[in-house]
Write an enzyme that holds these catalytic residues in place. Sequence first.
Site, PDB file in Angstrom:
ATOM      1  CB  SER A 132      -0.931  -0.041   1.220  1.00 37.69           C
ATOM      2  OG  SER A 132      -1.922   0.950   1.119  1.00 37.69           O
ATOM      3  CG  ASN A 133      -0.397   4.717  -0.987  1.00 38.48           C
ATOM      4  OD1 ASN A 133      -0.999   5.492  -0.258  1.00 38.48           O
ATOM      5  ND2 ASN A 133      -0.980   4.126  -2.026  1.00 38.48           N
TER       6      ASN A 133
END
Length: 216
Positions: A27-28
Amino acid sequence: MSNASTIRCLITAGPTREFIDPVRFISNPSTGKMGFAIAEAAVEAGWTVDLIAGPVSLPEPDDVILYPVVTAEEMYHQVDALFDACDILIMTAAVSDFRPVTQHAQKEKKGDASMSIEFERTIDILKTVCERKAHQTVVGFAAETNNVVEYAKKKLEAKNLDWIVANKVGESGAGFAADTNEVLLIAADGSSAKLGPTTKAAIAKELVQLVTPTMS
Ligand code: CTP
């Protein structure tokens, strides 16, 4: 399309997650704060707001219709379903660009797991829906660590947008997770406006005023 007095706005916010197995994902650092602030400012402006959010830990804004999603694919299907009815799409989501080619149904045991993961590109949601852009105003966000304005302008053109928000990320006081931000709002005609540094709420309010579509 909505009637002339009500602008129907579609906003995406937060990150997406792309799973390796049921307990691991890539993800981020997006928290959704900018997108949620825009949703609140849009409601305040009297707009009808559909808010598609990846996994975030923020309270649901009042008076929006919230569509929680997890993966880029889910976000794409929700945007695709709501795009034709909206007057303006504001795509603040930090969509994961890659996902593992294989998503294991069961947790991979560390002793057996391969040390490399093969990735494939996720769909570019903005580019895909903008191929059928008709009456909609579309605003993209460009999260960049360097060459911010140059890369943002390229995205504006490549994705057929009306506006792009050039947002430097990776520094404190701006971008992911912060409560403040500083951005450059660039129009398709090349004109631009600097917003901030100030709170994400203040940037959201100004942004909503500047990108308000003209309704016929
Ligand atoms: N975006 C999208 N679908 C993706 C990736 C990005 O719709 N799979 C949207 C984002 O929501 C944002 C804009 O495209 O509004 C630009 O996203 P950004 O992450 O800055 O750029 P990318 O297009 O992913 O390009 P790059 O990773 O090369 O910078």
